[in-house]
Design an enzyme around this catalytic site. Structure first.
Site, PDB file in Angstrom:
ATOM      1  N   TYR A  73       0.833  -1.212   0.000  1.00  0.00           N
ATOM      2  CA  TYR A  73       0.000   0.000   0.000  1.00  0.00           C
ATOM      3  C   TYR A  73       0.863   1.256   0.000  1.00  0.00           C
ATOM      4  CZ  TYR A  73      -3.799   3.196   0.925  1.00  0.00           C
ATOM      5  OH  TYR A  73      -4.711   4.209   0.813  1.00  0.00           O
ATOM      6  N   ASP A 126      -9.989  18.332 -24.523  1.00  0.00           N
ATOM      7  CA  ASP A 126     -11.367  18.456 -24.021  1.00  0.00           C
ATOM      8  C   ASP A 126     -11.536  18.153 -22.535  1.00  0.00           C
ATOM      9  OD1 ASP A 126     -11.070  15.764 -24.470  1.00  0.00           O
ATOM     10  OD2 ASP A 126     -12.608  15.606 -26.010  1.00  0.00           O
ATOM     11  N   LYS A 259      -0.205   8.084 -23.601  1.00  0.00           N
ATOM     12  CA  LYS A 259       0.388   8.427 -24.887  1.00  0.00           C
ATOM     13  C   LYS A 259       1.893   8.154 -24.824  1.00  0.00           C
ATOM     14  CE  LYS A 259      -3.704  10.564 -24.946  1.00  0.00           C
ATOM     15  NZ  LYS A 259      -4.395  11.317 -23.914  1.00  0.00           N
ATOM     16  N   HIS A 451     -21.364  12.724 -29.840  1.00  0.00           N
ATOM     17  CA  HIS A 451     -20.708  11.854 -30.830  1.00  0.00           C
ATOM     18  C   HIS A 451     -20.379  10.462 -30.286  1.00  0.00           C
ATOM     19  CE1 HIS A 451     -17.440  13.808 -28.697  1.00  0.00           C
ATOM     20  NE2 HIS A 451     -16.569  12.980 -29.200  1.00  0.00           N
TER      21      HIS A 451
END
Ligand SMILES: *Cc1c(COP(=O)(O)O)cnc(C)c1O
Length: 461
Positions: A73, A126, A259, A451
């Site tokens: 932990y 965004d 990324k 979308h």
């Protein structure tokens, strides 16, 4: 001139078989998905270029690192490894692990924004924009004009317009600005880089007005590569040296490690200021987890520590950008309108020039994405009217999206040049038959972010 290896600097040890479907089957699959590319089961996609986020292939060293995960932990060894790697690359002393980019953005905006404050950027991604608004802040994009011109070949189309930046701060008052947060590379306009000179100029403005300046470093290594290739004085510097210089100009960064971390999940927030770090720690514990794991397992921390060093390897990066540009340049050579110059992680097909016969309110980006899937099982992503625009049939008012593109984002180390070739041929085929392309109609859509879940239907005739 040394002999160039124009081939992947790795070989394949594990394979993930891909399902072959027929155009008729894909037609049915698409219909069942209400013509929304997001609703297609990934197993029915042949080349998935929906996103480069979290889709990288990990190396044998990362997989070996996963087995060395310490799932304690507090104080697991993988955390100390990761902390050291990030400190070494960025020079920032204080690091907080998060499970992806957006919790880091959430915490950054918590510690820097008061309601009514502006947050200034080249272009906000965004989720970052949403976190600014969530704190009552005002997200302001101040990219150079060339950054929005789809045919401008400016080498650093991600640059901030520094005059606009300074003017904004002067006009609104520096007390009304929370922070400057610059995205490298600039995702929204196709992975366009920001120059070192621009980062330096932003630093000067930040110092002049006493404002904090952060980087959204999701693609920091790809940005470093473009600086090396395009900016005077950097050709002989290593990617790591260039990255270090980029970070040295900022007060910290947020990072979506999905990324340039070369991992499937992960992120972090890095800071220079100890007081802000203390505040951020409290938020991290509240939102993500204890300060030595954030939202990640020990094994994930280890995979990221290794990925962050691999992404700065020159041979890796040359091949990465070579492959993205292979797709982009082949399409441009065939006359297909794509945003130029080709950026770091994707190719964007400019639908206003690709199919001018389809008005934006008939969603040309979604129409091409659907046609591309049926033609070759390739999944791209429409980014245009459906994502950013709106129509009000009662009032007859249409708010047009400035951008109308299909984005083909290339996952890292995943596809071979044969896959890229297949996609290239498919896009060229569709471009040659572009007059046959028909628009789409929305059958159902939610009030926001439509979308992702909208139901569509092809227009007849
Ligand atoms: C993906 C991305 C983010 C958000 O990161 P997540 O890991 O998806 O939460 C932020 N900024 C940029 C530029 C991105 O590409």
């Amino acid at each position: 001139m040394e002999f160039q290896f124009n081939a992947e600097p790795y070989r394949i040890k594990v394979v993930e078989p891909l399902k072959i479907t027929t155009p008729e089957e894909r037609q049915q699959i698409l219909k069942k998905a209400q013509y929304n590319i997001f609703k297609i089961p990934a197993e029915d996609v042949f080349v998935d270029l929906l996103t480069d986020s979290g889709t990288s292939a990990m190396s044998q060293y990362q997989w070996a690192g996963m087995m060395a995960g310490d799932e304690s932990y507090a104080g697991c060894r993988n955390w100390f490894h990761l902390e050291k790697v990030i400190q070494d690359i960025t020079g920032f002393p204080y690091i907080l692990p998060t499970h992806q980019g957006r919790p880091a953005e959430n915490i950054l905006m918590m510690i820097h924004l008061r309601p009514g404050n502006a947050a200034l950027s080249n272009m906000f991604f965004d989720t970052t924009e949403a976190h600014v608004r969530n704190k009552g802040g005002l997200p302001i994009d101040l990219i150079i004009d060339e950054g929005l011109q789809t045919d401008s070949d400016h080498p650093f189309k991600g640059n901030v317009d520094v005059d606009k930046l300074e003017r904004y701060i002067c006009e609104k008052g520096k007390e009304n600005v929370g922070l400057i947060h610059v995205t490298v590379t600039c995702n929204n306009n196709g992975g366009q880089p920001v120059s070192m000179a621009n980062l330096r100029a932003i630093r000067e403005v930040a110092d002049r007005y006493g404002l904090p300046f952060y980087l959204d470093a999701a693609r920091f290594a790809e940005n470093a590569y473009f600086i090396q290739q395009r900016e005077a004085g950097y050709a002989t510097k290593s990617l790591k040296e260039i990255a270090r210089e980029m970070f040295s100009l900022a007060d910290g960064c947020t990072m979506s490690a999905k990324k340039d971390g070369l991992v499937n999940i992960g992120g972090f927030l890095a800071l220079k200021d100890e007081e802000k770090y203390r505040q951020a720690q409290q938020a991290l514990i509240l939102l993500e987890g204890f300060i030595t794991y954030g939202g990640m397992a020990g094994r994930d921390l280890e995979a990221l520590a290794i990925g962050l060093t691999e992404v700065l390897d020159q041979a890796y990066m040359e091949n990465r950008i070579r492959q993205v540009h292979l797709l982009g340049e082949s399409l441009l050579k065939a006359g297909v309108p794509a945003i130029q110059p080709i950026g770091g992680h994707c190719v964007m097909l400019d639908m206003k020039r690709f199919s001018p016969h389809i008005p934006q309110e008939h969603f040309p980006a979604e129409a091409l994405a659907a046609a591309l899937y049926i033609d070759s099982g390739t999944r791209g992503c429409g980014l245009g009217q459906l994502a950013f625009g709106s129509e009000d049939p009662q009032k007859g008012v249409i708010h047009y999206s400035p951008l109308e593109v299909v984005r083909l984002a290339i996952p890292r180390r995943v596809y071979t040049d044969n896959h890229i070739q297949l996609v290239t041929e498919s896009v060229i085929r569709l471009y040659e038959e572009r007059t046959k392309l028909r628009g789409m109609r929305v059958i159902w859509a939610p009030p926001a972010l439509r979308h992702f879940t909208a139901h569509l239907e092809p227009l007849q005739g």
